[in-house]
Design an enzyme around this catalytic site. Structure first.
Site, mmCIF file in Angstrom:
data_model
loop_
_atom_site.group_PDB
_atom_site.id
_atom_site.type_symbol
_atom_site.label_atom_id
_atom_site.label_comp_id
_atom_site.label_asym_id
_atom_site.label_seq_id
_atom_site.Cartn_x
_atom_site.Cartn_y
_atom_site.Cartn_z
ATOM 1 N N CYS A 59 0.830 -1.210 0.000
ATOM 2 C CA CYS A 59 0.000 0.000 0.000
ATOM 3 C C CYS A 59 0.863 1.259 0.000
ATOM 4 C CB CYS A 59 -0.923 0.014 1.216
ATOM 5 S SG CYS A 59 -2.106 -1.344 1.245
ATOM 6 N N ARG B 206 -7.910 -4.124 -3.246
ATOM 7 C CA ARG B 206 -7.430 -2.954 -3.999
ATOM 8 C C ARG B 206 -8.413 -2.663 -5.143
ATOM 9 N NH1 ARG B 206 -2.476 -2.414 -1.836
ATOM 10 N NH2 ARG B 206 -1.616 -4.349 -0.989
#
Length: 216
Positions: free
Chosen positions: A52, A129
């Site tokens: 991330c 995601r």
């Protein structure tokens, strides 16, 4: 402890993007505040995680490219606003880069639920995601999902935005692997009259009656 939320169907292409009123690292925001702009709404599984972090840095470095195209970035995870702010500062210290876009603090998972970002088969406590491309009228034009373990190709999101905007502005389609400035596809004929016109028209690239390319 996070309360359980009812998971809703994933919004589809052409659907109105569900509105929300949320706390972000840039203050209170509503999706409807962005009306008139393209929006790239993306989720990440958690703050202070390695994949991330690379993605947030990547989005920050491409922010000017999105801005040039009239698009606003809007991030999200189900962490608290305090965790977000600490992570923003950590990224600034480690990468010498400011995050110029807001990150939604979705601790109650309400936005994640609206957009189908929580996939229980992957995790019940983190968002996958997800990327939603929302047009200036507030309609979803594209959505992409990646698993928790694999980072996105951020250049592809820019390319996709170019493709969507080109199709919208010129009423054309784009071929596989198309890049901005390359030839586009003329939509196939829908009537015999359109077919006859196509036979009589010179195109820079004509493969068959249903597949012709032209320059813009």
């Amino acid at each position: 402890m996070t309360e359980a939320v009812t998971l809703k169907p994933i919004p589809r292409i052409g659907d109105p993007a569900p509105d929300f009123n949320v706390v972000t690292t840039h203050g209170q925001k509503k999706l409807s505040d962005y009306q008139g702009n393209w929006v790239i709404l993306f989720s990440h599984p958690a703050d202070f995680t390695p994949v991330c972090t690379t993605e947030m840095v990547g989005f920050a470095r491409l922010n000017d490219e999105f801005e040039k195209r009239g698009a606003k970035l809007l991030g999200l995870s189900i962490d608290s606003i305090h965790a977000h702010i600490a992570w923003v500062e950590n990224i600034r210290q480690n990468f010498n880069i400011e995050l110029p876009f807001p990150i939604i603090a979705d601790l109650d998972m309400q936005v994640a639920s609206l957009y189908g970002m929580v996939h229980p088969g992957a995790s019940s406590t983190a968002t996958v995601r997800a990327v939603f491309v929302i047009d200036p009228e507030g309609l979803i034009q594209a959505l992409i999902y990646y698993p928790l373990t694999n980072g996105r190709n951020l250049d592809e999101i820019v390319r996709l935005l170019d493709s969507l905007q080109t199709s919208r502005a010129n009423k054309v389609a784009t071929p596989a692997n198309w890049q901005k400035g390359e030839r586009v596809i003329e939509p196939p004929p829908k009537t015999v009259a359109e077919l006859q016109k196509r036979r009589e028209t010179d195109y820079p690239e004509k493969i068959d009656f249903y597949l012709v390319k032209k320059d813009l």
